[in-house]
Motif scaffolding. Structure first.
Motif, PDB file in Angstrom:
ATOM      1  N   MET A  72       0.382  -0.989  -0.373  1.00  0.00           N
ATOM      2  CA  MET A  72      -0.237   0.068  -0.160  1.00  0.00           C
ATOM      3  C   MET A  72       0.361   1.130   0.018  1.00  0.00           C
ATOM      4  O   MET A  72       1.984   1.525   0.835  1.00  0.00           O
ATOM      5  CB  MET A  72      -1.295   0.206   0.860  1.00  0.00           C
ATOM      6  N   ARG A  73       0.512   2.108  -0.952  1.00  0.00           N
ATOM      7  CA  ARG A  73       1.873   2.816  -0.918  1.00  0.00           C
ATOM      8  C   ARG A  73       1.150   4.219  -1.202  1.00  0.00           C
ATOM      9  O   ARG A  73       0.062   4.309  -2.600  1.00  0.00           O
ATOM     10  CB  ARG A  73       2.562   2.305  -2.098  1.00  0.00           C
ATOM     11  N   HIS A  74       1.434   5.827  -1.441  1.00  0.00           N
ATOM     12  CA  HIS A  74       1.138   6.874  -1.270  1.00  0.00           C
ATOM     13  C   HIS A  74       2.444   7.832  -1.226  1.00  0.00           C
ATOM     14  O   HIS A  74       2.232   8.460   0.097  1.00  0.00           O
ATOM     15  CB  HIS A  74      -0.046   7.478  -0.602  1.00  0.00           C
ATOM     16  N   ASN A  75       2.952   8.041  -2.502  1.00  0.00           N
ATOM     17  CA  ASN A  75       4.574   7.946  -2.214  1.00  0.00           C
ATOM     18  C   ASN A  75       4.332   9.560  -2.944  1.00  0.00           C
ATOM     19  O   ASN A  75       4.269  10.012  -4.318  1.00  0.00           O
ATOM     20  CB  ASN A  75       5.516   7.555  -3.043  1.00  0.00           C
ATOM     21  N   LYS A  76       3.720  11.094  -2.279  1.00  0.00           N
ATOM     22  CA  LYS A  76       3.368  12.042  -3.179  1.00  0.00           C
ATOM     23  C   LYS A  76       4.726  13.049  -3.307  1.00  0.00           C
ATOM     24  O   LYS A  76       4.595  14.163  -3.508  1.00  0.00           O
ATOM     25  CB  LYS A  76       2.485  12.436  -2.111  1.00  0.00           C
ATOM     26  N   THR A  77       5.527  12.632  -2.185  1.00  0.00           N
ATOM     27  CA  THR A  77       7.036  13.786  -2.429  1.00  0.00           C
ATOM     28  C   THR A  77       8.086  13.742  -3.350  1.00  0.00           C
ATOM     29  O   THR A  77       8.834  14.784  -3.208  1.00  0.00           O
ATOM     30  CB  THR A  77       7.488  13.675  -0.815  1.00  0.00           C
ATOM     31  N   ARG A  78       8.095  12.539  -3.998  1.00  0.00           N
ATOM     32  CA  ARG A  78       9.002  12.345  -5.145  1.00  0.00           C
ATOM     33  C   ARG A  78       9.577  10.980  -5.446  1.00  0.00           C
ATOM     34  O   ARG A  78       9.157  10.250  -5.014  1.00  0.00           O
ATOM     35  CB  ARG A  78      10.770  12.502  -3.944  1.00  0.00           C
ATOM     36  N   VAL A  79       9.869  11.445  -6.437  1.00  0.00           N
ATOM     37  CA  VAL A  79      10.640  10.080  -7.011  1.00  0.00           C
ATOM     38  C   VAL A  79      11.825   9.558  -6.973  1.00  0.00           C
ATOM     39  O   VAL A  79      12.347   9.639  -6.347  1.00  0.00           O
ATOM     40  CB  VAL A  79      10.497   9.906  -8.488  1.00  0.00           C
ATOM     41  N   ILE A 146      -3.339   6.607  -2.830  1.00  0.00           N
ATOM     42  CA  ILE A 146      -3.350   5.741  -2.276  1.00  0.00           C
ATOM     43  C   ILE A 146      -3.960   4.717  -4.011  1.00  0.00           C
ATOM     44  O   ILE A 146      -4.003   4.218  -4.165  1.00  0.00           O
ATOM     45  CB  ILE A 146      -3.733   4.689  -1.114  1.00  0.00           C
ATOM     46  N   ARG A 147      -2.300   3.055  -3.219  1.00  0.00           N
ATOM     47  CA  ARG A 147      -2.387   2.064  -4.570  1.00  0.00           C
ATOM     48  C   ARG A 147      -2.209   1.122  -3.594  1.00  0.00           C
ATOM     49  O   ARG A 147      -1.391   1.298  -3.323  1.00  0.00           O
ATOM     50  CB  ARG A 147      -1.787   2.611  -5.950  1.00  0.00           C
ATOM     51  N   TYR A 148      -2.411   0.369  -3.628  1.00  0.00           N
ATOM     52  CA  TYR A 148      -2.812  -1.632  -3.607  1.00  0.00           C
ATOM     53  C   TYR A 148      -1.924  -1.740  -4.704  1.00  0.00           C
ATOM     54  O   TYR A 148      -2.756  -1.992  -5.959  1.00  0.00           O
ATOM     55  CB  TYR A 148      -3.533  -1.665  -2.884  1.00  0.00           C
ATOM     56  N   THR A 149      -0.714  -2.996  -4.711  1.00  0.00           N
ATOM     57  CA  THR A 149      -0.395  -3.758  -5.441  1.00  0.00           C
ATOM     58  C   THR A 149      -0.037  -4.895  -4.896  1.00  0.00           C
ATOM     59  O   THR A 149       0.238  -5.177  -4.142  1.00  0.00           O
ATOM     60  CB  THR A 149       1.424  -3.012  -6.470  1.00  0.00           C
ATOM     61  N   LEU A 150       0.189  -5.594  -5.933  1.00  0.00           N
ATOM     62  CA  LEU A 150       0.484  -7.098  -5.480  1.00  0.00           C
ATOM     63  C   LEU A 150       2.093  -7.275  -6.054  1.00  0.00           C
ATOM     64  O   LEU A 150       2.108  -6.963  -7.249  1.00  0.00           O
ATOM     65  CB  LEU A 150      -0.002  -8.301  -6.081  1.00  0.00           C
ATOM     66  N   ASN A 151       2.666  -7.391  -5.383  1.00  0.00           N
ATOM     67  CA  ASN A 151       4.943  -7.429  -5.854  1.00  0.00           C
ATOM     68  C   ASN A 151       4.987  -9.317  -5.111  1.00  0.00           C
ATOM     69  O   ASN A 151       4.469  -9.732  -4.191  1.00  0.00           O
ATOM     70  CB  ASN A 151       5.624  -6.998  -5.103  1.00  0.00           C
ATOM     71  N   VAL A 152       5.632  -9.804  -6.099  1.00  0.00           N
ATOM     72  CA  VAL A 152       6.350 -11.230  -6.637  1.00  0.00           C
ATOM     73  C   VAL A 152       7.872 -10.942  -7.148  1.00  0.00           C
ATOM     74  O   VAL A 152       7.546 -10.083  -8.213  1.00  0.00           O
ATOM     75  CB  VAL A 152       5.832 -12.082  -7.516  1.00  0.00           C
ATOM     76  N   PHE A 153       8.510 -11.063  -6.474  1.00  0.00           N
ATOM     77  CA  PHE A 153      10.078 -11.236  -7.090  1.00  0.00           C
ATOM     78  C   PHE A 153      10.621 -12.637  -7.217  1.00  0.00           C
ATOM     79  O   PHE A 153      10.418 -13.275  -6.084  1.00  0.00           O
ATOM     80  CB  PHE A 153      10.732 -10.400  -6.175  1.00  0.00           C
ATOM     81  N   TYR A 154      11.116 -12.773  -8.171  1.00  0.00           N
ATOM     82  CA  TYR A 154      11.912 -13.816  -8.384  1.00  0.00           C
ATOM     83  C   TYR A 154      13.412 -13.799  -8.697  1.00  0.00           C
ATOM     84  O   TYR A 154      14.186 -13.067  -9.536  1.00  0.00           O
ATOM     85  CB  TYR A 154      11.435 -14.578 -10.206  1.00  0.00           C
TER      86      TYR A 154
END
Length: 157
Positions: A72-79, A146-154
């Motif tokens: 769950m992310r909402h990074n409004k300040t910087r890339v 706010i965005r919700y994502t599913l992240n899978v790292f391989y």
């Protein structure tokens, strides 16, 4: 050049609804870097369908799951361009819930410049080499939610 695979309507409606309906039941905690909230989980018999679907859609390589989590992310300040190369090679990001805006999506860098924007669309999946391709959420560049994502790292075996 960048090798980013994108699939819209990744999950069936039934599969998507299962994930969305469980988002409210997840206990998100602040990540170690303080940039987002996440909920890690482990592959098991009950969620095997999820990983089978990602593999059959995106790769034939011999990859092993390193880490899975809901973010769950909402990074409004910087890339925050970064590589995810600590023990993993490839990333799968699936957009689950949020406003469908370009700046709720993900940006990819080529030759040290922000080159490609992939806007947030619910049920859109991205697969790319996160160890070699700099990427960032785009929320700090404009209108976002706010965005919700599913992240899978391989990692490669």
């Amino acid at each position: 050049m960048l090798d980013i695979q994108i699939k819209d309507n990744f999950f069936t409606q039934k599969e998507y609804d299962i994930l969305i309906n469980n988002l409210d039941k997840i206990n998100f905690t602040l990540a170690d870097n303080g940039e987002f909230h996440s909920h890690a989980f482990q592959p098991n018999k009950k969620n095997k369908w999820l990983f089978d679907k990602i593999k059959s859609s995106f790769f034939k390589k011999n990859l092993e799951i390193y880490k899975c989590r809901f973010d769950m992310r909402h990074n409004k300040t910087r890339v925050l361009p970064h590589l995810d190369k600590e023990h993993n090679d490839y990333n799968c990001i699936i957009y689950l819930k949020g406003n469908e805006l370009i700046y709720n999506g993900t940006g990819f860098y080529y030759n040290n410049s922000l080159h490609t924007y992939v806007g947030f669309v619910k049920n859109r999946a991205l697969f790319f080499n996160g160890a070699k391709v700099y990427h960032t959420d785009l929320q700090g560049l404009g209108e976002s939610s706010i965005r919700y994502t599913l992240n899978v790292f391989y990692k490669q075996c």
